[in-house]
Design a protein around this motif. Structure first.
Motif, short mmCIF file in Angstrom:
data_model
loop_
_atom_site.label_atom_id
_atom_site.label_comp_id
_atom_site.label_asym_id
_atom_site.label_seq_id
_atom_site.Cartn_x
_atom_site.Cartn_y
_atom_site.Cartn_z
N GLY A 129 26.64 39.03 32.87
CA GLY A 129 26.61 39.16 34.32
C GLY A 129 27.31 38.05 35.06
O GLY A 129 27.39 38.08 36.29
N TYR A 130 27.88 37.08 34.36
CA TYR A 130 28.49 35.94 35.02
C TYR A 130 29.95 36.17 35.40
O TYR A 130 30.60 35.25 35.90
N GLN A 131 30.47 37.38 35.13
CA GLN A 131 31.80 37.75 35.63
C GLN A 131 31.62 39.02 36.45
O GLN A 131 31.66 40.14 35.92
N VAL A 132 31.43 38.84 37.74
CA VAL A 132 30.98 39.90 38.63
C VAL A 132 32.15 40.73 39.13
O VAL A 132 33.15 40.19 39.61
N ALA A 138 38.83 45.35 40.02
CA ALA A 138 37.96 44.44 40.77
C ALA A 138 38.73 43.67 41.84
O ALA A 138 39.76 44.14 42.36
N LEU A 139 38.29 42.46 42.18
CA LEU A 139 38.80 41.74 43.34
C LEU A 139 40.18 41.13 43.13
O LEU A 139 40.91 40.90 44.10
N GLY A 140 40.55 40.85 41.90
CA GLY A 140 41.80 40.15 41.65
C GLY A 140 43.03 40.90 42.15
O GLY A 140 43.14 42.10 41.94
N GLN A 141 43.94 40.16 42.81
CA GLN A 141 45.19 40.76 43.33
C GLN A 141 44.86 42.07 44.06
O GLN A 141 45.47 43.11 43.83
N ALA A 175 46.71 31.72 45.25
CA ALA A 175 47.92 32.20 44.58
C ALA A 175 48.38 31.24 43.49
O ALA A 175 48.85 31.67 42.43
N ASP A 176 48.23 29.95 43.73
CA ASP A 176 48.67 28.94 42.77
C ASP A 176 47.64 28.86 41.64
O ASP A 176 46.46 28.58 41.89
N PRO A 177 48.04 29.08 40.40
CA PRO A 177 47.07 29.05 39.29
C PRO A 177 46.39 27.70 39.12
O PRO A 177 45.32 27.62 38.52
N ARG A 178 46.97 26.64 39.65
CA ARG A 178 46.33 25.32 39.57
C ARG A 178 45.08 25.27 40.45
O ARG A 178 44.24 24.39 40.30
N GLN A 179 44.98 26.23 41.36
CA GLN A 179 43.79 26.35 42.21
C GLN A 179 43.05 27.66 41.97
O GLN A 179 41.83 27.72 42.14
N GLY A 180 43.79 28.70 41.59
CA GLY A 180 43.23 30.04 41.58
C GLY A 180 42.80 30.57 40.23
O GLY A 180 42.29 31.69 40.15
N GLY A 233 38.86 32.20 31.86
CA GLY A 233 39.91 33.20 32.04
C GLY A 233 39.72 34.04 33.28
O GLY A 233 40.06 35.23 33.29
N THR A 234 39.20 33.44 34.34
CA THR A 234 38.87 34.17 35.56
C THR A 234 39.65 33.61 36.74
O THR A 234 40.33 32.60 36.64
N TYR A 235 39.53 34.31 37.87
CA TYR A 235 40.10 33.82 39.12
C TYR A 235 39.08 32.96 39.87
O TYR A 235 37.87 33.16 39.75
N VAL A 236 39.58 32.02 40.67
CA VAL A 236 38.73 31.15 41.49
C VAL A 236 38.86 31.59 42.95
O VAL A 236 39.98 31.79 43.46
#
Length: 733
Positions: free
Chosen positions: A307-310, A355-358, A368-373, A379-382
């Protein structure tokens, strides 16, 4: 250049409708004034004939104007009217329906304004899919945020998943798209079909605000009305609002719904929400826990994520039933006097395509920048906490769970990953803040705003931070410079305590400080002491398995650990299975080992936990001054050579106290003197070595009498028998 005529302009717009790149289809479709009459247009590709059926009567044929666009003109009509369209398809298949393009928007200007500002605290009541009556007609109002999309359509069971039939309208510069679809009802499956702004690619997305979903691995959203369930927990909610949470006993049982108890005779399936309501409440009453913490319930595509990847933040997972079944679970637990905490994951989300990504073809909810996102560990988005709409989505979601599901608390997962820009990143893999530092200022502002709103709107509800660093004032109000959480998980205590208890007693004297060090900072925060699921998976071994020695010693150590923990300052949390003395690690695909209770030694551990919880709840000294130095005093912090520790817990109520004495060596200590706060009789509240718990039965025959001999800085003392690998509690009486 020759100016286009109105007819040419309309033809151009209708071509955009056909090509699914018109952002405001209501401008040309539906009913509109036209000279001295009204014109009605509808887009029904593949239709062979369409008639208008006005509510005032009659049957008016429509002429096909362009590639599925049909039009009819009614001369002499000066006002709009309600109507249906009768659509005939090849093979004489005929359908009669209301035209969605004949209705005004269901979103108001203030909704759009507050959403854009990031201040719409009831955003879920406007976004997503809502069964409503609009202009006297029943249907569903749909709304979705997709600011860079070229067009957005609602697709579902009602239109054969054909994105040409229900394109939405863009609501100005808000980035929100809206459409009322008449005669669609609850239980309808749907998604949003998005044509991206760059390239016009077609992507299918679940509704970010969906209140209900299909059972995974299916990913469609399902129309759900939140207004049906009748709550009966008013007494609980009213009492909760008057409580000082820091003065209350909190003994929390952490549960993974899919693996707590399974129905072996029915394919080894998990319990449903309604089955869980009765089985879990009965068990919690038996074992004395005050609260249950449910690992993330929000819908998630991969069960192995626990459940930790919603994937759907506003929908309880359909794996165990209907959303109102989850409400039944919460309601029933409240009626039985048990609070409900939910794990909540606002730091990151999965990359699954639905889901929510892109979301609209661009980085919308994420950076957008993977150093932040991007979150390298998982292996998830922020989430992009600096974007108003994203911050609003998350804060409204937290409020949603309190408002619509009556939850008593949210345990916020992975707070450290949000606080630090360089979390789990190497040099060059992260972007410093504007001051060159590693603190995520946007996430910090988000958490403070979130916690302030929860405190203001839901008195008695709690926000709990899973935060593993030395960040200051996590559980202090924002007015005092804190993050505003009510409690912080004491991860340092957990790791130090488990390291100590895992050592063979012969070596424990060299690790004595692992039990005493935590008291140097125990009152710097409002702490919760966790023995959580993370400590019993991935090769770490179960709590029982961490204990040294033979089986008898493992059980004795585990019993001592529980009594030590419950006497220590801080609220308590125990993951399911620990109370059974389960030897094996937790497996999310199978039930915990209930069969162990057939053995009296394991039933004894469970019995001990139940007794500890009941004693804990009935003695305020063990909980009402958890975060205050006056609530704790060492008696013997330095007896490392004998593996003995002793302290007194004091209540805010005059005279109330409990003395805790631990002998964590495998040998009994006879004639052992310990200081006590006063002269007189004391009841031996708890002895973890009692034969009823599976111990050796050594002890002090249930009570002692202290002598007026000062010891350990106290005015009185007593000579005791300390059983091996045991913890004793005493209280005046």
């Amino acid at each position: 250049m020759k100016k286009p005529t109105d007819r040419q302009q309309i033809d151009a717009e209708l071509q955009q409708i056909v090509e699914l790149r018109h952002g405001e289809p209501h401008r040309v479709l539906g009913i509109h004034p036209d000279g001295d009459g009204m014109v009605v247009r509808t887009y029904r590709p593949d239709a062979v004939a369409i008639h208008i059926l006005p509510d005032f009567g009659g049957r008016i044929p429509m002429a096909q104007r362009k590639d599925g666009v049909f039009e009819a003109r009614l001369n002499g009509r000066t006002e709009t009217f309600n109507y249906q369209v009768e659509v005939e398809y090849p093979g004489k298949k005929t359908f009669t329906l209301r035209d969605p393009y004949s209705f005004l928007p269901t979103l108001g200007d203030m909704d759009l304004y507050y959403a854009g500002e990031g201040r719409h605290e009831e955003l879920w009541k406007r976004m997503g899919a809502h069964p409503v009556h609009h202009n006297g007609i029943s249907g569903v109002a749909f709304a979705v945020w997709a600011p860079t999309a070229q067009s957005v359509s609602v697709v579902g069971d009602f239109n054969s998943w054909d994105g040409r039939l229900h394109t939405m309208r863009r609501m100005g510069a808000s980035g929100i798209w809206e459409l009322f679809i008449p005669e669609v009802g609850e239980g309808t499956r749907y998604k949003f079909e998005i044509r991206t702004g760059q390239g016009g690619h077609r992507i299918l997305k679940s509704d970010p605000f969906a209140f209900r979903t299909e059972v995974p691995p299916a990913t469609a959203s399902v129309v759900h009305d939140l207004n049906h369930f009748q709550w009966s927990d008013g007494a609980w909610m009213q009492a909760r609002a008057t409580q000082d949470v820091h003065r209350q006993p909190w003994s929390v049982y952490e549960v993974h719904l899919a693996s707590w108890r399974r129905v072996v005779e029915d394919g080894d399936r998990p319990l449903t929400y309604r089955e869980m309501a009765h089985a879990l409440s009965d068990y919690l009453k038996k074992t004395g826990f005050t609260h249950v913490e449910l690992m993330p319930v929000a819908e998630h595509p991969f069960g192995g994520s626990w459940g930790y990847q919603v994937g759907n933040y506003y929908a309880p997972t359909a794996r165990f039933g209907h959303p109102d079944d989850f409400r039944y679970l919460v309601n029933h637990l409240h009626e039985q006097g048990i609070g409900v905490i939910l794990d909540w994951v606002p730091g990151h989300f999965p990359r699954d395509s639905h889901a929510l990504g892109q979301f609209d073809g661009t980085a919308l909810y994420e950076h957008a920048d993977p150093r932040q996102g991007s979150q390298p560990d998982w292996g998830t988005y922020v989430f992009n906490f600096g974007r108003n709409e994203v911050r609003n989505f998350l804060i409204a979601n937290a409020l949603f769970w309190f408002e619509e599901y009556h939850l008593d608390g949210l345990r916020v997962d992975a707070v450290a990953s949000m606080l630090y820009l360089d979390y789990s990143r190497k040099q060059g893999e992260w972007i410093p803040n504007r001051w060159g530092g590693r603190e995520n200022e946007e996430a910090i502002a988000f958490m403070r705003e979130l916690n302030d709103k929860v405190r203001a709107k839901y008195p008695g509800a709690v926000m709990i931070a899973e935060e593993s660093t030395a960040w200051p004032k996590v559980s202090q109000p924002t007015s005092e410079g804190g993050l505003g959480f009510h409690f912080k998980w004491n991860m340092g205590w957990m790791h130090d305590t488990l390291k100590y208890f895992s050592k063979d007693p012969i070596y424990r004297q060299h690790h004595h400080s692992q039990l005493t060090f935590g008291l140097l900072y125990a009152f710097s925060e409002h702490f919760m002491l966790p023995l959580s699921h993370d400590e019993v998976v991935h090769g770490k071994g179960s709590l029982y398995g961490k204990m040294p020695g033979d089986d008898w010693q493992k059980r004795a150590n585990l019993r001592a650990l529980f009594a030590w923990m419950w006497a220590h300052p801080g609220k308590k949390l125990l993951f399911m299975g620990g109370e059974l003395g389960q030897p094996s690690e937790w497996n999310n695909d199978k039930s915990i080992d209930w069969h162990l209770l057939e053995k009296k030694e394991h039933a004894g551990i469970q019995s001990l936990v139940g007794d500890i919880n009941r004693l804990y709840r009935s003695h305020p000294a063990l909980y009402d001054a958890d975060s205050e130095p006056m609530g704790f005093q060492w008696l013997q912090p330095d007896s490392a050579a004998s593996n003995v520790l002793a302290f007194v817990r004091r209540s805010r109520q005059p005279g109330g106290h409990v003395v805790c004495i631990a002998n964590l060596s495998p040998v009994p200590r006879e004639e052992y003197r310990v200081g006590f706060p006063r002269h007189g009789g004391y009841v031996e509240l708890l002895n973890t070595d009692s034969d009823g718990y599976g111990g050796s039965g050594l002890g002090n025959k249930g009570r002692i009498h202290t002598q007026p001999q000062s010891w350990d800085g106290q005015e009185a003392s007593a000579v005791l028998t300390l059983p091996p690998l045991s913890v004793l509690w005493f209280t005046p009486g």
